[in-house]
Design a protein around this motif. Sequence first.
Motif, mmCIF file in Angstrom:
data_model
loop_
_atom_site.group_PDB
_atom_site.id
_atom_site.type_symbol
_atom_site.label_atom_id
_atom_site.label_comp_id
_atom_site.label_asym_id
_atom_site.label_seq_id
_atom_site.Cartn_x
_atom_site.Cartn_y
_atom_site.Cartn_z
ATOM 1 N N ARG A 124 48.724 52.957 43.063
ATOM 2 C CA ARG A 124 49.991 52.308 42.504
ATOM 3 C C ARG A 124 49.733 50.675 42.657
ATOM 4 N NH1 ARG A 124 53.497 54.039 39.589
ATOM 5 N NH2 ARG A 124 55.523 53.236 39.376
ATOM 6 N N GLN A 125 49.496 50.283 43.782
ATOM 7 C CA GLN A 125 49.233 48.839 43.949
ATOM 8 C C GLN A 125 48.339 48.203 43.292
ATOM 9 O OE1 GLN A 125 49.878 51.437 46.580
ATOM 10 N NE2 GLN A 125 51.905 50.839 46.578
ATOM 11 N N VAL A 126 47.303 48.808 43.179
ATOM 12 C CA VAL A 126 46.013 48.318 42.221
ATOM 13 C C VAL A 126 46.490 48.214 40.581
ATOM 14 C CG1 VAL A 126 43.882 48.771 41.103
ATOM 15 C CG2 VAL A 126 44.230 49.181 43.589
ATOM 16 N N LEU A 127 47.483 49.090 40.127
ATOM 17 C CA LEU A 127 47.974 49.028 38.923
ATOM 18 C C LEU A 127 48.962 47.741 38.743
ATOM 19 C CD1 LEU A 127 48.768 52.839 37.768
ATOM 20 C CD2 LEU A 127 46.956 51.248 37.143
ATOM 21 N N GLU A 128 49.431 47.653 39.657
ATOM 22 C CA GLU A 128 50.484 46.366 39.733
ATOM 23 C C GLU A 128 49.755 45.165 39.670
ATOM 24 O OE1 GLU A 128 54.216 44.405 42.080
ATOM 25 O OE2 GLU A 128 53.377 46.204 42.820
ATOM 26 N N TYR A 129 48.617 45.046 40.446
ATOM 27 C CA TYR A 129 47.669 43.854 40.527
ATOM 28 C C TYR A 129 47.288 43.606 38.934
ATOM 29 C CZ TYR A 129 43.319 41.564 41.181
ATOM 30 O OH TYR A 129 42.247 40.807 40.894
ATOM 31 N N LEU A 130 46.636 44.710 38.347
ATOM 32 C CA LEU A 130 46.143 44.411 37.171
ATOM 33 C C LEU A 130 47.271 44.108 36.106
ATOM 34 C CD1 LEU A 130 43.592 47.926 37.081
ATOM 35 C CD2 LEU A 130 43.037 45.379 37.499
ATOM 36 N N MET B 84 48.537 42.560 46.468
ATOM 37 C CA MET B 84 48.342 43.915 46.325
ATOM 38 C C MET B 84 47.855 44.643 47.583
ATOM 39 S SD MET B 84 44.857 45.396 44.315
ATOM 40 C CE MET B 84 43.605 44.304 45.221
ATOM 41 N N GLN B 85 47.162 44.018 48.551
ATOM 42 C CA GLN B 85 46.627 44.222 49.495
ATOM 43 C C GLN B 85 47.743 44.465 50.641
ATOM 44 O OE1 GLN B 85 43.427 41.997 50.901
ATOM 45 N NE2 GLN B 85 41.822 42.597 49.308
ATOM 46 N N ASN B 86 48.420 43.586 50.750
ATOM 47 C CA ASN B 86 49.788 43.566 51.626
ATOM 48 C C ASN B 86 50.621 44.924 51.321
ATOM 49 O OD1 ASN B 86 48.824 41.480 53.106
ATOM 50 N ND2 ASN B 86 50.150 39.833 51.829
#
Length: 389
Positions: free
Chosen positions: A264-270, A316-318
């Motif tokens: 989910r966090q990667v999707l937000e980053y993209l 994203m990482q945080n």
Amino acid sequence: MQLSSDSSSYRLNPNLADNSVVCLIAPTASGKTALAYELYDTGRYELISVDSALIYREMDIGTAKPTTKELARYPHHLVDIIDPVQSYSVAEFVSDVARLIEACHQNGKIPLLVGGTMMYYMALLDGLSPVPDSDEAVRLRVEQWRQEDGIDALYGYLEKVDPISHRRLNATDTQRITRAVEVYLQTDTAISDWQQQPKQALAHNTDQQWHALAVMPERSWLHQRIEQRLDIMWQEGLVAEVLGLLERHSLTPNMPSMRCVGYRQVLEYLVQIEHPVFEYSHLDKALFYDAFLTPSPQDQVAVSTSERQRLACQQMQNKALYATRQLAKRQYTWLRKLTQLPTLSATWVDSTHSLAHPNDRQAVHPITLQTFDTMAHVRDYINACFINM
């Protein structure tokens, strides 16, 4: 009895009753997989995954899935069983586990259930309410309604037909609101009414001996392990894995697979970096942007594209680290609920190595719960107590 802390010195005793079922229950990143492998090497066990993320094919890095080589040496049931666009209910999981336990016993093996999805364990040990599975036609009808009118429309409808569930659920809990509406439309009965009916649990089977081994490690140690695991995921290419999934599948942000921590966090980053992957015709770009893109403040200082991407990556990482820690916190909460189940006879096994002998347990139910603070103490317990049972 003094036991060495060197894991290589242990000879894990396989002498369990033939009708036993062993559950190794622990939070994410706590080291349960390594112990499961040791037990498998005794030749006495078959591994059954209790992990709602490992069920998905092609989702390997972000789920910390065992490698292909590991799965070849240590086969797991219920790993890689569905595609990321598919769903898998708790009821389906329980049904599959019932079948697998029977098959393991017929093969002369002890089923070893290992994983950290506490909802699955609660269903096995405490039981499920007899809520019917969703009818596919009803599910598609409700999903179309949600996409056209939004989750607020479903939440408002739920207030009329099931006020108890409406009060219980947060207005943003899309998955549970949708499920509650599906159940009412399909059965003309509120899901809250279904949930009041008596539960049935696999572990209540008096023909089986269930042993639940629950580990609640020290929080700071676990947080360090979580951070290390996430660092490995970034290095191994979690972002590239998500991009590959988007390129190959008609995913949406609300699918259970894409709600997994990390993905989910990667999707937000993209979305934040406006990645061109969302231009693929099989993806609904608006769904992703509505889910993740927040309006920029009017007075936001302009930054270069590279700086914006760097900041989005750090964010994203945080967020992934925070979300994983929150997942572990929820797992601790579920574990505490497990220890309080009235149908379990529980014993705490702490760092003093004070081990309870099976003959000392209350014979009130076929489920026995033992709680530990480290995996080493689980190993000690197995070595000391799973003898002459």
